[in-house]
Design a protein around this motif. Sequence first.
Motif, PDB file in Angstrom:
ATOM      1  N   GLU B 229       0.831  -1.207   0.000  1.00  0.00           N
ATOM      2  CA  GLU B 229       0.000   0.000   0.000  1.00  0.00           C
ATOM      3  C   GLU B 229       0.865   1.256   0.000  1.00  0.00           C
ATOM      4  O   GLU B 229       0.613   2.217  -0.738  1.00  0.00           O
ATOM      5  N   LEU B 230       1.904   1.248   0.833  1.00  0.00           N
ATOM      6  CA  LEU B 230       2.799   2.409   0.896  1.00  0.00           C
ATOM      7  C   LEU B 230       3.515   2.609  -0.444  1.00  0.00           C
ATOM      8  O   LEU B 230       3.672   3.741  -0.912  1.00  0.00           O
ATOM      9  N   ALA B 231       3.938   1.480  -1.016  1.00  0.00           N
ATOM     10  CA  ALA B 231       4.646   1.555  -2.299  1.00  0.00           C
ATOM     11  C   ALA B 231       3.740   2.134  -3.375  1.00  0.00           C
ATOM     12  O   ALA B 231       4.169   2.944  -4.193  1.00  0.00           O
ATOM     13  N   ALA B 267      -4.381   5.794  -5.647  1.00  0.00           N
ATOM     14  CA  ALA B 267      -3.802   4.457  -5.844  1.00  0.00           C
ATOM     15  C   ALA B 267      -3.887   3.645  -4.551  1.00  0.00           C
ATOM     16  O   ALA B 267      -4.179   2.451  -4.572  1.00  0.00           O
ATOM     17  N   LEU B 268      -3.622   4.308  -3.434  1.00  0.00           N
ATOM     18  CA  LEU B 268      -3.720   3.630  -2.130  1.00  0.00           C
ATOM     19  C   LEU B 268      -5.145   3.148  -1.896  1.00  0.00           C
ATOM     20  O   LEU B 268      -5.369   2.011  -1.452  1.00  0.00           O
ATOM     21  N   LEU B 269      -6.123   3.998  -2.222  1.00  0.00           N
ATOM     22  CA  LEU B 269      -7.535   3.637  -2.043  1.00  0.00           C
ATOM     23  C   LEU B 269      -7.887   2.409  -2.878  1.00  0.00           C
ATOM     24  O   LEU B 269      -8.516   1.469  -2.398  1.00  0.00           O
ATOM     25  N   GLY B 288      -0.142 -10.681   4.785  1.00  0.00           N
ATOM     26  CA  GLY B 288      -0.243  -9.533   5.697  1.00  0.00           C
ATOM     27  C   GLY B 288      -0.679  -8.243   5.055  1.00  0.00           C
ATOM     28  O   GLY B 288      -0.098  -7.191   5.323  1.00  0.00           O
ATOM     29  N   THR B 289      -1.682  -8.279   4.203  1.00  0.00           N
ATOM     30  CA  THR B 289      -2.185  -7.013   3.657  1.00  0.00           C
ATOM     31  C   THR B 289      -2.843  -6.227   4.790  1.00  0.00           C
ATOM     32  O   THR B 289      -3.162  -6.788   5.846  1.00  0.00           O
ATOM     33  N   TRP B 290      -3.047  -4.938   4.561  1.00  0.00           N
ATOM     34  CA  TRP B 290      -3.620  -4.127   5.630  1.00  0.00           C
ATOM     35  C   TRP B 290      -5.015  -4.625   6.050  1.00  0.00           C
ATOM     36  O   TRP B 290      -5.292  -4.742   7.245  1.00  0.00           O
ATOM     37  N   PRO B 291      -5.919  -4.931   5.107  1.00  0.00           N
ATOM     38  CA  PRO B 291      -7.217  -5.455   5.547  1.00  0.00           C
ATOM     39  C   PRO B 291      -7.112  -6.775   6.315  1.00  0.00           C
ATOM     40  O   PRO B 291      -7.815  -6.973   7.312  1.00  0.00           O
ATOM     41  N   ALA B 292      -6.222  -7.652   5.883  1.00  0.00           N
ATOM     42  CA  ALA B 292      -6.082  -8.933   6.587  1.00  0.00           C
ATOM     43  C   ALA B 292      -5.581  -8.717   8.009  1.00  0.00           C
ATOM     44  O   ALA B 292      -5.976  -9.414   8.933  1.00  0.00           O
ATOM     45  N   ARG B 293      -4.699  -7.745   8.176  1.00  0.00           N
ATOM     46  CA  ARG B 293      -4.179  -7.459   9.525  1.00  0.00           C
ATOM     47  C   ARG B 293      -5.214  -6.741  10.375  1.00  0.00           C
ATOM     48  O   ARG B 293      -5.371  -7.018  11.561  1.00  0.00           O
ATOM     49  N   ALA B 294      -5.890  -5.751   9.748  1.00  0.00           N
ATOM     50  CA  ALA B 294      -6.756  -4.866  10.535  1.00  0.00           C
ATOM     51  C   ALA B 294      -8.116  -5.476  10.809  1.00  0.00           C
ATOM     52  O   ALA B 294      -8.757  -5.152  11.800  1.00  0.00           O
ATOM     53  N   GLY B 295      -8.596  -6.346   9.902  1.00  0.00           N
ATOM     54  CA  GLY B 295      -9.911  -6.946  10.115  1.00  0.00           C
ATOM     55  C   GLY B 295     -10.993  -6.256   9.304  1.00  0.00           C
ATOM     56  O   GLY B 295     -10.777  -5.210   8.686  1.00  0.00           O
TER      57      GLY B 295
END
Lengths: 316, 393
Positions: B229-231, B267-269, B288-295
């Motif tokens: 996401e950051l990239a 792009a991040l969105l 470990g994508t952000w949604p998988a980590r955050a829930g």
Amino acid sequence: MHEPKLPSLKIYSAQDFPAYLPKLNQLFDDLFRDGKGFRSKLVARVAARVGADDRCIQLLAQTIEFIHNASLLHDDLIDRSVLRRGKPAAWTKYTPEYAVLAGDYLLARVMVNLSGYGNVRLIQYTAEMISDLLEGEWIQDSLVGDHAVTAAQLDRVHNLKTGSLFKWCLRSPFHALKRDDPHLHEVLENCGIILGLLFQRSDDLLDFDVRNHEGKAVLGDLKSGYMNSFTVFVFEGLDEGVKSRARAAQSLGEFKRAVGESHFDERLAAFDAMNLKQIELYAHNLQRLRSHLAASEQMLIEDLSRLSEILYWRKA
Amino acid sequence: MILKSETDAVRPQQTSARFVTLRQDQEAARLRGFLRGDAQELLERDAVAKPVTTLQAGALRAQTAEWTFEIVQLAELRRDPWWRRALRALRPETWVLSLAPVLSTLGWLAATSAEPLSAWRALAAVIGVIALHAAMNLFGDYHDHMRGWDRVPERGADRVLARGDFRGFEILRAAWASAGLAALCGALLLVANFAHITWKAALLLVMVLAVVLEFGINRWGLKYRGLGELAAWFFFGPWLTGGLSWALTGSIPWSAWVMGLPFGTMALLILHLRNFERIMIDSQAGLGTWPARAGFEASKKFTWFCAIALMASLAALLVFADPSPERFLPVLATSLGLGPLVGVVRSVRSPSGGELHGLSQRGLRLAWAMALSFWVSDVIRLWGSAVLARIFS
């Protein structure tokens, strides 16, 4: 064909549950009396073919029926289904509280029985299966009223629910015998996934009176707002107005008129063709299973090869 | 017909006429040939080996060491015409992520730069960026295919290699050709700006190339450890706008970085929406994508955050980088499009729900709408300038 020697399976016995809990044994008596016991027969046959002893076969058969029936007790309440096997569902005849607790009791009993057997890998695998089952039920409940669900999403839910039980029936005998080779279990897992898909898809066809020898109620899923796999398949490529009219249909005839009779027939043929490919893939995986079995166990392949016909085409 | 080889006696069973299963630890070379599509037995039969889809999440972590393929004659595949398949492989709908910042920055530089812009440099920059983006898409598809990721329906079962539209080696060749074109354009721009190469610019270029390579090939799995996401924000945002400014003018004013903020946030969105669509399978696979980590619930909230950040970055652009009245058009267009998108995300009730499906495509449509509004505002600005010049001449 040489039939395996199966012990007489006793799934439920009143002695296994405390008599002082009001209505518990009555509820279980109702629950286990009328079931076909397909899963217990499947796991017993697999276990017998690979040389499990009678105690192991009895344990596995009881385990799968307890888990399956626990899920039915909970499912009927969650879905607010008033009938089960043509009779009042447990939560209506007793109370919702008793239905939930009875289901929980069965699952607890499973853990007690497996712990007594002492095979940690079997306990772990069974716990994982129950977890998958619950996950599938959770997700399926969230799909009621969802008209945009895709076939791939439904397959994943069905794999968690229906598929988990079939996979367990195939894999647990091997775990019980401490045959934990990952490649063997991968093949069995593939077979179980396909059997689960075929069974669920054929069950979804019953909703449209296709090969409905059991006389299941027609359009039950659609009327309760659940898009089953065949509904999603028929709806592919149709515009929203047609789908909306079809969803509102109160009879099968009305549904077919809404989507077009010829479109319905074409999609049924395509659905069958798609599942025929799955049956072929299942046969391919069964052939791969041969290399993992001893010569005395090869009859298992013949036993399992009939399953796809039975489950999808609903032929005995 | 059974596919045979000289060492079949020691090979695991079995092949049917249609399906073949290969184990990585036993038949690595044959497996590689099937995946690349250049196995002799396939070429002789004029067939492709389509990976059979799997519902096992473990396939995303290479925890399944087996691949099952369906062998299909090319003649049996109902393939689209070559050009349509090629277009599908290039995934032009995603080019908005790089076209939008590039063309919008070009318009901004044309309006604000003291010197007229060099047409050939502008063309080289546009072609280079598109070629680089296409190369990333192609490398990504090829490496996902080689890892078996396109066996998982949510992770690419509809892509060109899984469909049998092309063979693996054909996609790899196209990826290298596209990368070569991008490198050529890049080299021309480097030579033209040789006098302006500073250590900062060189460092930036090396960083970007590393990010691009990792994004495309995913050798170290950084894409799925929360860094993708950051990239995406950096590459499609400040890097493209800053880099373009350097390529065309030899300098990177801070306003060029600000130009990149809305495009990077868009792009991040979109990447977030795509990962949110896959939250269930990614979580099951341990990615470990952000949604998988955050829930689930936190991922919905993060969409709100991205929407607010997008509007804030557009405001920042308007105030600090390009305070022209025409730039209200992108602000208006984006806000009108964001509302319905966020509404759809709010209505998602299940990680397997139908509303999740196609979220990233909705995001891409919003990106196109934002891009078009930028380009229309550039046209208005140029046309307006021309009209004013005529009036006052």
